[in-house]
Scaffold this active site. Structure first.
Site, mmCIF file in Angstrom:
data_model
loop_
_atom_site.group_PDB
_atom_site.id
_atom_site.type_symbol
_atom_site.label_atom_id
_atom_site.label_comp_id
_atom_site.label_asym_id
_atom_site.label_seq_id
_atom_site.Cartn_x
_atom_site.Cartn_y
_atom_site.Cartn_z
ATOM 1 C CD GLU A 306 15.213 -18.637 -5.473
ATOM 2 O OE1 GLU A 306 14.121 -18.116 -5.665
ATOM 3 O OE2 GLU A 306 16.292 -18.104 -5.809
HETATM 4 C C1 ACM Z 1 15.851 -15.809 -1.788
HETATM 5 O O1 ACM Z 1 15.166 -14.805 -1.968
HETATM 6 N N1 ACM Z 1 15.828 -16.792 -2.684
HETATM 7 C C2 ACM Z 1 16.693 -15.959 -0.632
#
Ligand code: ACM
Length: 680
Positions: A306
């Site tokens: 992310e």
């Molecule tokens: C995640 O759930 N962003 C690893």
């Protein structure tokens, strides 16, 4: 003496994970004051401590005085002979032999394993087998040959979003060992906190943790605690995104000028490391070097998930760097960053692990991919030659039923089409416990008992997959886990006592037992949370899956099929009467305690379900049909039960639905599945 156990309890032994091979012999070994334990074969202080702990727990559970101190080495006279045939393993490592055999007859028991880790796994099996029979505690006579299906069976715990004190970590490590999990993946830094003492860069914890961090001494203590339970500890320092807490003390690492402050909200945020400055890598080299020395396992997790590129895009120096180095996208820049980090880790003797996002064409094949995005993503990595772990489908913060996670196989889905050598690269899986909506007080109830079902998926043969059998075993195993120290059952009572205030309110327990808590995707939009918001409401006391509703649903199906089953009908009537009474009590409580006010509409729904359930049961038992329109008139009530109120659903709705359906009206399907895959 045989016969310590009732015949019917022999069918479904309360084992989880189920052993690879098990045969029952129909008798049992009694545990009484004459029970003697001996350890023979290879032996050392570690193994002695393992056995001492086992004896202490057995004594606590049975109330018997069992001589504790160093079990004697003469196995010939022992009731339980424990033999480590080859090697005591001081530190667990990937691929260790965890196999064992256990032979129990009415006269004695023999546990044999090539390694001390195998002994640990076998002792966990024995502990689960101990049951109170009509005349004594006993272990059913069995012949077991057991070994794990996957070598990597883990739990990831996020200690950054909510701080998780050492005692919380250790009691959960103890419980993990009880279900034969062998990896503790510790998510130690994120936007909301940097949770380890760094002596090289102390402003990380001084400015980035609100004082909630593990000292290096505590880290070593936890690693040793885990090692004695056959559990490896893998640290995760999530970079280059999820790093706001780092930048509070070291803003010069960021891709945009500071100052920064600890993030209090939940979500994915813009602050990101600047991968174009050599000073960033010098910092990482020193920090990761320090942490590599602290954490002995060869694997080291760098997160990598992310990453928002807003700061990278807005920074002209970073854009110039990308042009000059032919990095055409932000993904290419992250992949350049990962390669540099991989070199740093290799120099410090570590192998890199990251989430799916680190997978790029130039990622070295030594890196291990942890997939939170799905089996397809994992399969793609395995085809390219990477080893991997499955976490997609094992997100416990989604608050899905145990059966959902249980059906999720590391070698299922897109992985099925893999060639054998590709499938062999999938080492196992890890359950994930992200803690945005989880506190030290509620974490046990979010982990257990569902984590035991995941542990079985990762240990037992793929053919062990019946949900009914899993649930039948999960409940006794769940109760037994509290002997190991986790507080997933008792914590609810404490939370409810606080909501009730000065006087206990039994109706609140009834309500909490008949509802199910929303998961992260539903709580995020339901209420504006941040990291300072207390998690002390009905939703926090509620669990993911109501045992009571599950049992009553079975009873409702039984009565629907056989209206003369009086025992099932009586249990339903008792529950419906309890439900009916909740609204009046909680209205009174709601006027007394602000924490209880939001429970009133939930209790009203439950009360109405009690009334509707009782009426439906009357029709069924009298073999009458409902008056025209009666069943249809109940459908809005069933819909209300399925709808989130105060961030919970009324699981009791599913029970009443079965009865109404039995009256010949198909109600709308229950709509509890969320289907979302992202964690934010
Ligand atoms: C995640 O759930 N962003 C690893």
């Amino acid at each position: 003496m045989a016969g310590g156990l009732r015949a019917e309890s022999m069918h479904e032994l309360p084992l989880m994970p189920m052993p690879a091979h098990i045969e029952q012999r129909g008798s049992a070994l009694v545990i009484d004051g004459a029970f003697r334990i001996a350890v023979c074969g290879t032996r050392d202080a570690i193994l002695d401590r393992v056995v001492s702990r086992f004896i202490a727990r057995l004594a606590a559970e049975t109330g018997l005085f069992l001589p504790m101190a160093a079990a004697p080495g003469d196995c010939s006279k022992a009731t339980l002979a424990i033999e480590c045939t080859r090697r005591v393993l001081p530190h667990p490592s990937l691929g260790d032999d965890e196999s064992y055999t256990l032979e129990v007859t009415a006269a004695s028991a023999q546990l044999k394993a090539p390694t001390s880790t195998g002994v640990l796994r076998g002792l966990a099996t024995i502990e689960q087998l101990v049951q109170a029979g009509p005349s004594a505690f006993a272990i059913p006579a069995v012949s077991i040959e057991d070994r794990p299906r996957f070598s990597w069976r883990g739990l990831m715990l996020d200690a950054a979003r909510h701080w998780m004190p050492v005692e919380v970590v250790e009691r959960n490590l103890e419980a993990m060992a009880q279900v034969k999990l062998n990896v503790f993946h510790w998510h130690l830094s994120d936007d909301q906190g940097f949770r380890v003492e760094s002596r090289v860069f102390p402003k990380l914890q001084e400015k980035g943790s609100d004082g909630h961090y593990y000292t290096q001494e505590q880290i070593r203590e936890v690693i040793a605690f885990a090692a004695e339970r056959g559990i490896r500890v893998i640290p995760e320092f999530d970079i280059p995104g999820h790093t706001t807490s780092w930048l509070v003390g070291y803003p010069e690492l960021a891709a945009a000028p500071g100052p920064y402050s600890i993030e209090r909200n939940w979500g994915v945020f813009a602050p990101v490391l600047d991968p174009t400055r050599e000073s960033t890598f010098r910092f990482l080299d020193r920090l990761l070097g320090e942490m590599a020395g602290l954490f002995p396992d060869p694997y080291f997790h760098i997160g990598g998930d992310e990453v928002l590129d807003t700061q990278w895009k807005a920074n002209p120096a970073i854009q110039r760097f990308m042009k000059a180095h032919g990095l055409e996208s932000s993904g290419a820049l992250q992949s350049y960053f990962n390669r540099r980090v991989e070199t740093i880790l290799t120099n410090h003797g570590k192998k890199m692990i990251g989430w799916d996002e680190i997978l790029a064409p130039d990622l070295p094949k030594t890196a291990l991919i942890q997939s939170w995005r799905g089996q397809d993503s994992l399969a793609a990595a395995a085809r390219k030659g990477y080893r991997g772990l499955l976490s997609f489908g094992y997100y416990l913060d989604h608050m899905r039923p145990a059966s959902y996670h249980y059906a999720n196989d590391p070698l299922g889905g897109g992985v099925e089409a893999l060639k054998p050598e590709e499938a062999a690269r999938i080492l196992g899986g890890e359950a994930c416990m992200w803690t945005e909506y989880v506190s030290p007080e509620t974490v046990d109830s979010r982990l257990w008992p569902r984590l035991a079902a995941i542990a079985e998926r990762l240990w037992s043969p793929a053919s062990v997959n019946g949900a009914a059998s899993m649930y039948a075993r999960l409940e006794p195993v769940s109760r037994k886990l509290e002997f190991a120290g986790v507080q997933h059952r008792k914590a609810q009572d404490e939370l409810l006592a606080r909501i009730a205030g000065e006087r206990p309110e039994p109706a609140l327990k009834i309500l909490a037992s008949a509802v199910e808590a929303a998961g992260i995707h539903e709580r995020y939009p339901a209420h504006k949370y941040n990291s300072l918001e207390p998690l002390n409401r009905l939703v926090d006391a509620a669990v993911a899956e109501s045992e009571w509703a599950r049992h009553l649903t079975v009873d409702a199906k039984t009565v629907a099929a056989n209206p003369a089953d009086d025992a099932a009908a009586a249990r339903l009537r008792e529950a419906f009467a309890l439900w009916e009474g909740t609204a009046a009590h909680l209205e009174m409580l709601g006027s007394r305690s602000f924490l209880a006010a939001e429970t009133v509409p939930v209790a009203k729904t439950l009360s109405q379900l009690g009334t509707a359930g009782g009426t439906a049961l009357d029709f069924i038992q009298k073999r009458e049909s409902a008056p025209p329109g009666w069943a249809e008139a109940q459908l809005p009530l069933l819909a209300a039960a399925d709808k989130l109120t105060a961030e919970v659903r009324v699981a009791g709705g599913g029970v009443v639905r079965v009865l109404i359906d039995a009256l010949g009206v198909a109600s709308a399907p229950s709509g509890t599945a969320t289907g979302a895959s992202a964690r934010k």
